[in-house]
Write an enzyme that holds these catalytic residues in place. Sequence first.
Site, PDB file in Angstrom:
ATOM      1  N   ASP A 179       0.843  -1.188   0.000  1.00 45.09           N
ATOM      2  CA  ASP A 179       0.000   0.000   0.000  1.00 45.09           C
ATOM      3  C   ASP A 179       0.882   1.243   0.000  1.00 45.09           C
ATOM      4  OD1 ASP A 179      -2.945   1.109   0.809  1.00 45.09           O
ATOM      5  OD2 ASP A 179      -1.368   2.276   1.793  1.00 45.09           O
ATOM      6  N   TYR A 230       3.774   9.439  -0.388  1.00 45.49           N
ATOM      7  CA  TYR A 230       4.840   8.719   0.309  1.00 45.49           C
ATOM      8  C   TYR A 230       6.189   8.825  -0.387  1.00 45.49           C
ATOM      9  CZ  TYR A 230       0.759   6.354   2.442  1.00 45.49           C
ATOM     10  OH  TYR A 230      -0.424   6.067   3.059  1.00 45.49           O
ATOM     11  N   LYS A 239      -2.622   6.150  -4.116  1.00 45.44           N
ATOM     12  CA  LYS A 239      -3.652   7.148  -3.791  1.00 45.44           C
ATOM     13  C   LYS A 239      -3.292   8.489  -4.420  1.00 45.44           C
ATOM     14  CE  LYS A 239      -3.522   4.951   0.753  1.00 45.44           C
ATOM     15  NZ  LYS A 239      -2.102   4.559   0.722  1.00 45.44           N
ATOM     16  N   HIS A 262      -7.059  10.076  -1.475  1.00 41.17           N
ATOM     17  CA  HIS A 262      -6.355   9.985  -0.184  1.00 41.17           C
ATOM     18  C   HIS A 262      -7.163  10.593   0.973  1.00 41.17           C
ATOM     19  CE1 HIS A 262      -1.982   9.379   1.300  1.00 41.17           C
ATOM     20  NE2 HIS A 262      -2.823   9.187   2.279  1.00 41.17           N
TER      21      HIS A 262
END
Length: 277
Positions: free
Chosen positions: A49, A54, A79, A112
């Site tokens: 994930d 990120y 996301k 998100h």
Amino acid sequence: MELTINSTKTLHNGIEMPRFGLGVYKMTDKEAAVDAMVTALNGGYRAIDTASLYDNEREVGEAVRASGLKREEVFVTSKVWNTDQGYDQTLRAFEASLERLGFDYLDLYLTHWAVPGKYEDTYRAIQRLYDEKVVRSIGVSNHQQHHLEKIIATANTKPMVNQIELHPHLTQEPLRAFCAENGIAVTSWSPLARGTLLDENVLQQIAESHGKSVAQVIIRWHLQSDLIVIPKSVTPSRIAENADVFDFALSLEEMHMIDALNQNRRTGMHPDSLTAL
């Protein structure tokens, strides 16, 4: 239900999503991130994930290729970040994510956060990606019931997943019940409440009785609660420990004891505190 590391949750479109996977939030050291992901994949994990926020989508793609597994053997979620939301922006953001991953499709793509004034158009764009078959399943993250109701009212395809902060101090039972009624699977982020549950007395006692760690008991609780869980670690021993939860089961009484720890306490932001961008 017999749970194994290969157990899946059938999403409402028939896609099988692994119930257990690796979260990679804050894995920003590139080499360590790839090593951790490859370790997890070699240890039986079959889901990763990630998110554009990120800053490790490239590493996810690299790790999947380095693992020796076929692309279709690994379920990859990403996301669209808040500043990329809106219809056209989401389509562009998806293309950028796909390019960074080095893939030609994603298994799951999520909004998100529910950015006020934008999340409906964002989801509309995600629906288009699903219709174009570049995404196998779609959903949202950090959406409250009122956000979901607004989306469901006009959606051609309901969200298949809602990824939310969820752990024994934040059990989110009303939202989980709404999702269950609407065929929306729930994924738990921050499943260990960022380590703040490790000193919880009840959990320590249950862990001791099973010869397991508190973290393993919590992960098992998520799985037995019909939740998808994505614990994060870059430490090889912890990655292995988090996956070693399929040789014991919590009793109904123990499950109720853990449920009773709820304090509605968040480690992250409340979705309704997000303001328009």
